[in-house]
Design a protein around this motif. Structure first.
Motif, PDB file in Angstrom:
ATOM      1  N   UNK A   3       0.919  -1.157  -0.080  1.00 36.21           N
ATOM      2  CA  UNK A   3       0.108  -0.118   0.070  1.00 36.21           C
ATOM      3  C   UNK A   3       0.755   1.180   0.025  1.00 36.21           C
ATOM      4  N   UNK A   4       0.396   2.299  -0.671  1.00 38.37           N
ATOM      5  CA  UNK A   4       1.052   3.568  -0.432  1.00 38.37           C
ATOM      6  C   UNK A   4       0.855   4.046   1.032  1.00 38.37           C
ATOM      7  N   UNK A   5       1.872   4.376   1.520  1.00 33.80           N
ATOM      8  CA  UNK A   5       1.528   5.028   2.977  1.00 33.80           C
ATOM      9  C   UNK A   5       2.103   6.572   3.046  1.00 33.80           C
ATOM     10  N   UNK A   6       0.756   7.084   3.309  1.00 27.74           N
ATOM     11  CA  UNK A   6       1.102   8.569   3.482  1.00 27.74           C
ATOM     12  C   UNK A   6       1.774   8.917   4.962  1.00 27.74           C
ATOM     13  N   UNK A   7       2.557   9.958   4.982  1.00 29.19           N
ATOM     14  CA  UNK A   7       3.340  10.129   6.402  1.00 29.19           C
ATOM     15  C   UNK A   7       2.174  10.677   7.260  1.00 29.19           C
ATOM     16  N   UNK A   8       1.844   9.734   8.194  1.00 25.99           N
ATOM     17  CA  UNK A   8       0.716  10.181   9.201  1.00 25.99           C
ATOM     18  C   UNK A   8       0.794   9.300  10.510  1.00 25.99           C
ATOM     19  N   UNK A  30     -15.947  10.663  -1.755  1.00 25.31           N
ATOM     20  CA  UNK A  30     -17.084  10.411  -3.037  1.00 25.31           C
ATOM     21  C   UNK A  30     -16.706   8.984  -3.422  1.00 25.31           C
ATOM     22  N   UNK A  31     -16.800   8.785  -4.806  1.00 26.16           N
ATOM     23  CA  UNK A  31     -16.740   7.448  -5.571  1.00 26.16           C
ATOM     24  C   UNK A  31     -15.232   7.128  -5.506  1.00 26.16           C
ATOM     25  N   UNK A  32     -14.281   8.072  -4.780  1.00 21.72           N
ATOM     26  CA  UNK A  32     -12.829   7.545  -4.835  1.00 21.72           C
ATOM     27  C   UNK A  32     -12.484   7.334  -3.535  1.00 21.72           C
ATOM     28  N   UNK A  33     -13.306   7.255  -2.531  1.00 24.21           N
ATOM     29  CA  UNK A  33     -13.050   6.951  -1.020  1.00 24.21           C
ATOM     30  C   UNK A  33     -12.521   5.540  -1.183  1.00 24.21           C
ATOM     31  N   UNK A  34     -13.229   4.390  -1.809  1.00 23.61           N
ATOM     32  CA  UNK A  34     -12.845   3.130  -1.925  1.00 23.61           C
ATOM     33  C   UNK A  34     -11.418   2.868  -2.403  1.00 23.61           C
ATOM     34  N   UNK A  35     -11.123   3.701  -3.412  1.00 22.70           N
ATOM     35  CA  UNK A  35      -9.523   3.669  -4.014  1.00 22.70           C
ATOM     36  C   UNK A  35      -8.702   4.466  -2.734  1.00 22.70           C
ATOM     37  N   UNK A  36      -9.218   5.566  -2.040  1.00 20.56           N
ATOM     38  CA  UNK A  36      -8.203   5.944  -1.123  1.00 20.56           C
ATOM     39  C   UNK A  36      -8.031   4.827  -0.130  1.00 20.56           C
ATOM     40  N   UNK A  37      -9.001   4.043   0.292  1.00 17.71           N
ATOM     41  CA  UNK A  37      -8.791   2.896   1.218  1.00 17.71           C
ATOM     42  C   UNK A  37      -7.888   1.982   0.806  1.00 17.71           C
ATOM     43  N   UNK A  38      -8.170   1.366  -0.543  1.00 17.22           N
ATOM     44  CA  UNK A  38      -7.439   0.546  -1.113  1.00 17.22           C
ATOM     45  C   UNK A  38      -5.850   0.790  -1.311  1.00 17.22           C
ATOM     46  N   UNK A  39      -5.600   2.149  -1.531  1.00 13.73           N
ATOM     47  CA  UNK A  39      -4.029   2.396  -1.775  1.00 13.73           C
ATOM     48  C   UNK A  39      -3.526   3.044  -0.493  1.00 13.73           C
ATOM     49  N   UNK A  40      -4.310   3.369   0.737  1.00 20.03           N
ATOM     50  CA  UNK A  40      -3.762   3.606   1.998  1.00 20.03           C
ATOM     51  C   UNK A  40      -3.507   5.375   1.793  1.00 20.03           C
ATOM     52  N   UNK A  72      -3.061  16.957  -3.185  1.00 21.95           N
ATOM     53  CA  UNK A  72      -1.705  16.935  -3.813  1.00 21.95           C
ATOM     54  C   UNK A  72      -0.924  15.854  -2.898  1.00 21.95           C
ATOM     55  N   UNK A  73      -0.740  16.217  -1.728  1.00 21.37           N
ATOM     56  CA  UNK A  73       0.098  15.202  -1.127  1.00 21.37           C
ATOM     57  C   UNK A  73      -0.226  13.551  -1.231  1.00 21.37           C
ATOM     58  N   UNK A  74      -1.389  13.301  -1.343  1.00 15.30           N
ATOM     59  CA  UNK A  74      -1.664  11.942  -1.714  1.00 15.30           C
ATOM     60  C   UNK A  74      -1.230  11.676  -3.101  1.00 15.30           C
ATOM     61  N   UNK A  75      -1.324  12.375  -3.993  1.00 13.44           N
ATOM     62  CA  UNK A  75      -1.033  12.023  -5.389  1.00 13.44           C
ATOM     63  C   UNK A  75       0.611  11.949  -5.487  1.00 13.44           C
ATOM     64  N   UNK A  76       1.108  12.865  -4.870  1.00 13.58           N
ATOM     65  CA  UNK A  76       2.749  12.908  -4.453  1.00 13.58           C
ATOM     66  C   UNK A  76       3.319  11.475  -3.940  1.00 13.58           C
ATOM     67  N   UNK A  77       2.329  11.139  -2.818  1.00 12.60           N
ATOM     68  CA  UNK A  77       2.837   9.765  -2.201  1.00 12.60           C
ATOM     69  C   UNK A  77       2.463   8.812  -3.142  1.00 12.60           C
ATOM     70  N   UNK A  78       1.518   8.710  -3.789  1.00 14.33           N
ATOM     71  CA  UNK A  78       1.090   7.596  -4.814  1.00 14.33           C
ATOM     72  C   UNK A  78       2.139   7.575  -5.953  1.00 14.33           C
ATOM     73  N   UNK A  88      -1.348   7.013 -11.795  1.00 12.19           N
ATOM     74  CA  UNK A  88      -2.307   7.519 -10.803  1.00 12.19           C
ATOM     75  C   UNK A  88      -3.655   8.026 -11.681  1.00 12.19           C
ATOM     76  N   UNK A  89      -3.560   8.638 -12.707  1.00 12.83           N
ATOM     77  CA  UNK A  89      -4.554   9.328 -13.616  1.00 12.83           C
ATOM     78  C   UNK A  89      -5.556   8.348 -14.040  1.00 12.83           C
ATOM     79  N   UNK A  90      -4.939   6.877 -14.284  1.00 14.08           N
ATOM     80  CA  UNK A  90      -5.657   6.018 -14.798  1.00 14.08           C
ATOM     81  C   UNK A  90      -6.543   5.624 -13.537  1.00 14.08           C
ATOM     82  N   UNK A  91      -6.117   5.625 -12.348  1.00 17.80           N
ATOM     83  CA  UNK A  91      -6.684   5.175 -11.236  1.00 17.80           C
ATOM     84  C   UNK A  91      -7.698   6.081 -10.798  1.00 17.80           C
ATOM     85  N   UNK A  92      -7.422   7.310 -10.567  1.00 13.83           N
ATOM     86  CA  UNK A  92      -8.139   8.316  -9.870  1.00 13.83           C
ATOM     87  C   UNK A  92      -8.770   9.339 -11.134  1.00 13.83           C
ATOM     88  N   UNK A  93      -8.392   9.046 -12.382  1.00 13.59           N
ATOM     89  CA  UNK A  93      -9.139   9.692 -13.421  1.00 13.59           C
ATOM     90  C   UNK A  93      -8.865  11.497 -13.645  1.00 13.59           C
TER      91      UNK A  93
END
Ligand code: ZN
Ligand code: ZN
Length: 100
Positions: A3-8, A30-40, A72-78, A88-93
């Protein structure tokens, strides 16, 4: 899976640094909440930064600046983890990093 780990850290607000009670926040909602969960792509926020403060990320009007910081931080971490903006763009659109 990796999983992607954000600094937290639980008990420390990602946005303001407050130490104490925190809540888990999904960087993309929203619709990307599940993806946030999946990728940490989650952070811990104090309650004012999360829900109750004047610029809380869940305040639909006044939270946009803080939401953008987390996007922005989440995308950088990803991208640091997966090594690809295209993925990233493929996954989050969309791309959050060239919007200013
Ligand atoms: Zn905070
Ligand atoms: Zn939240």
């Amino acid at each position: 899976m990796a999983k992607t780990r954000m600094m937290t850290r639980k008990g420390e607000c990602y946005l303001c640094g407050y130490v104490g009670q925190t809540e888990e926040h999904h960087c993309f909602g929203g619709p990307n909440r599940k993806l946030s969960e999946h990728y940490g792509l989650k952070v811990y926020l104090c309650i004012p930064c999360h829900r109750t403060g004047p610029n809380a990320v869940h305040d639909s009007k006044n939270g946009s600046e803080n939401r953008q910081i987390l996007h922005e931080d989440a995308q950088r971490a990803f991208e640091a983890h997966w090594g690809s903006r295209g993925y990233f763009m493929e996954v989050f659109g969309r791309n959050y990093l060239d919007e200013e």
